[in-house]
Design a protein around this motif. Structure first.
Motif, mmCIF file in Angstrom:
data_model
loop_
_atom_site.group_PDB
_atom_site.id
_atom_site.type_symbol
_atom_site.label_atom_id
_atom_site.label_comp_id
_atom_site.label_asym_id
_atom_site.label_seq_id
_atom_site.Cartn_x
_atom_site.Cartn_y
_atom_site.Cartn_z
ATOM 1 N N SER A 225 -2.793 7.416 -5.590
ATOM 2 C CA SER A 225 -3.600 8.518 -5.054
ATOM 3 C C SER A 225 -3.152 9.861 -5.627
ATOM 4 O O SER A 225 -1.995 10.020 -6.048
ATOM 5 C CB SER A 225 -3.469 8.559 -3.529
ATOM 6 N N LEU B 13 -6.595 7.443 5.245
ATOM 7 C CA LEU B 13 -7.355 6.364 4.614
ATOM 8 C C LEU B 13 -6.989 6.223 3.137
ATOM 9 O O LEU B 13 -6.846 5.103 2.623
ATOM 10 C CB LEU B 13 -8.854 6.633 4.762
ATOM 11 N N VAL B 14 -6.809 7.336 2.459
ATOM 12 C CA VAL B 14 -6.420 7.328 1.043
ATOM 13 C C VAL B 14 -5.100 6.584 0.863
ATOM 14 O O VAL B 14 -4.960 5.749 -0.039
ATOM 15 C CB VAL B 14 -6.317 8.775 0.497
ATOM 16 N N ARG B 15 -4.142 6.872 1.719
ATOM 17 C CA ARG B 15 -2.842 6.186 1.643
ATOM 18 C C ARG B 15 -3.002 4.681 1.859
ATOM 19 O O ARG B 15 -2.347 3.871 1.211
ATOM 20 C CB ARG B 15 -1.879 6.717 2.707
ATOM 21 N N ARG B 16 -3.869 4.333 2.820
ATOM 22 C CA ARG B 16 -4.042 2.919 3.179
ATOM 23 C C ARG B 16 -4.687 2.136 2.040
ATOM 24 O O ARG B 16 -4.388 0.956 1.823
ATOM 25 C CB ARG B 16 -4.893 2.826 4.448
ATOM 26 N N GLU B 17 -5.578 2.797 1.299
ATOM 27 C CA GLU B 17 -6.349 2.094 0.273
ATOM 28 C C GLU B 17 -5.723 2.166 -1.120
ATOM 29 O O GLU B 17 -6.127 1.434 -2.017
ATOM 30 C CB GLU B 17 -7.780 2.663 0.240
ATOM 31 N N SER B 18 -4.755 3.059 -1.304
ATOM 32 C CA SER B 18 -4.089 3.179 -2.613
ATOM 33 C C SER B 18 -2.915 2.208 -2.667
ATOM 34 O O SER B 18 -2.195 2.031 -1.688
ATOM 35 C CB SER B 18 -3.604 4.613 -2.819
ATOM 36 N N LEU B 19 -2.738 1.588 -3.837
ATOM 37 C CA LEU B 19 -1.732 0.524 -3.959
ATOM 38 C C LEU B 19 -0.586 0.899 -4.894
ATOM 39 O O LEU B 19 -0.771 1.620 -5.873
ATOM 40 C CB LEU B 19 -2.400 -0.758 -4.472
ATOM 41 N N GLU C 270 0.623 3.520 2.118
ATOM 42 C CA GLU C 270 0.963 3.737 3.529
ATOM 43 C C GLU C 270 2.289 3.054 3.861
ATOM 44 O O GLU C 270 3.164 3.643 4.512
ATOM 45 C CB GLU C 270 -0.140 3.187 4.430
ATOM 46 N N GLN D 245 -3.941 3.087 -9.783
ATOM 47 C CA GLN D 245 -4.282 2.893 -8.369
ATOM 48 C C GLN D 245 -3.519 3.855 -7.454
ATOM 49 O O GLN D 245 -3.495 3.682 -6.237
ATOM 50 C CB GLN D 245 -4.006 1.451 -7.953
ATOM 51 N N SER E 130 0.852 -1.196 0.000
ATOM 52 C CA SER E 130 0.000 0.000 0.000
ATOM 53 C C SER E 130 0.886 1.245 0.000
ATOM 54 O O SER E 130 2.075 1.178 0.327
ATOM 55 C CB SER E 130 -0.891 0.013 1.244
#
Length: 337
Positions: free
Chosen positions: A250, A289-295, A119, A248, A117
């Motif tokens: 952000s 959250l954006v960092r966590r969900e972007s790959l 993150e 994918q 991720s």
């Protein structure tokens, strides 16, 4: 600060104090070997740098340049920067005894992962930034930030510890002293290096932008089919976020890169601004959250990683290349010449 020419090295045999072991790596004029200190049993890395024997020769590294690297390493002590332990000199070599960084390159580690991720990616980028922040606070520019010089102390932990290595091109930036040079690996150098303009800490920030772009996508922003094409792309700041590689990614991550890959040095993010950027330090839960969900695009990263490993030995500027490039600027002179 002491002049690089004044740096003193032990004129004793390194073999009297260290057992020299296996080769860990090599460059154009240096070989790195594992070694063990006889008095303590502790392991280090011994970097044997071949000295230039004659001023007119192109073989080896001149004593002043080695002195500059040692002078800088003797000033630094930070968790994300390699540590110098000792220095020896004989007729043919200067031997740097360095902290042993045995976890391999960051990109080697990432290429083994199944998913990543943003993150997790920023946990590594932030360590790079913290190491550079320490250097820049001391007015030291690394000038050779690239994947090969970003190592892991130990890869067998969830978030390994980053170490910046290889200070062979590093330089102290002095107020009021103009410094120009053409050096580094073309893919990662800033436009001011290509254009033979005055250099400062800003060049490192550009390199961090390139490294981040590659880490997130596997693609390289300025790499052309030839060195000349790569350099032309850099001076034109000709790059984009191709949807094929960044679908994918952000907008926060893209914004971080955009603000680093800026031609005008005064408008480029400083190290402090980069550390405060919301992609690195989110200011609210939405950004986190954006960092966590972007790959990260690991599929392309792995594909390009194999190609990069294969091409690596062709990427570095040789002294002959540098001489040819300097010939394009006959009326200009480096402040170090």
């Amino acid at each position: 600060m002491r002049s690089p020419n004044m740096e003193t090295f032990k004129q004793e045999k390194v073999e009297d104090f260290y057992d020299i072991g296996e080769e860990l790596g090599s460059g154009q004029f240096a070989i790195v070997k594992k070694c063990r200190e006889k008095s303590t049993g502790l392991e280090y890395a011994a970097k044997f740098i071949k000295k230039r024997q004659r001023q007119a020769s192109r073989r080896g590294v001149c004593r002043e340049e080695i002195g500059r690297e040692v002078s800088i390493l003797r000033q630094v002590l930070h968790p994300n920067v390699i540590t110098l332990h000792d220095v020896f000199e004989n007729r043919t070599d200067v031997v740097l005894i360095l902290e042993l960084v045995s976890g391999g390159e960051l990109f080697d580690f990432l290429a083994q992962k199944e998913s990543l991720s943003e993150e997790e990616a920023t946990s590594f980028i932030k360590q790079i930034l913290e190491g550079v922040n320490y250097l820049h606070a001391k007015k030291i520019a690394h000038f050779d930030l690239k994947p090969e010089n970003i190592m892991l102390l130990d890869k067998n932990i969830p978030i390994p510890h980053i170490k910046l290595i290889d200070f062979g091109l590093a330089h102290e930036i002095e107020d009021g002293v103009e410094f120009k040079n053409i050096f580094g690996t073309p893919e990662f150098v800033a436009p001011e290096i290509v254009n033979y303009e005055p250099l400062g800490l800003e060049a490192d920030m550009w390199s961090i932008g390139v490294i981040t772009y590659i880490l997130l996508s596997g693609a390289s922003p300025f790499l052309g089919d030839t060195k000349q094409e790569t350099l032309a792309n850099i001076t034109a700041v000709s790059y984009n976020f191709d949807e094929e590689f960044f679908s994918q990614t952000s907008e926060l991550a893209k914004d971080f890169i955009r603000k680093l890959l800026v031609k005008e040095t005064r408008k480029r993010l400083t190290i402090q601004e980069a550390l405060r950027h919301p992609w690195i330090t989110p200011v609210d839960n939405q950004q986190a959250l954006v960092r966590r969900e972007s790959l990260v695009n690991l599929e392309n990263f792995k594909k390009q990683y194999v190609r990069r490993r294969w091409k690596r030995n062709c990427e570095s500027d040789t002294e002959e290349d540098i001489a040819k490039r300097k010939a394009l600027h006959p009326r200009r002179r480096s402040s170090t010449s």
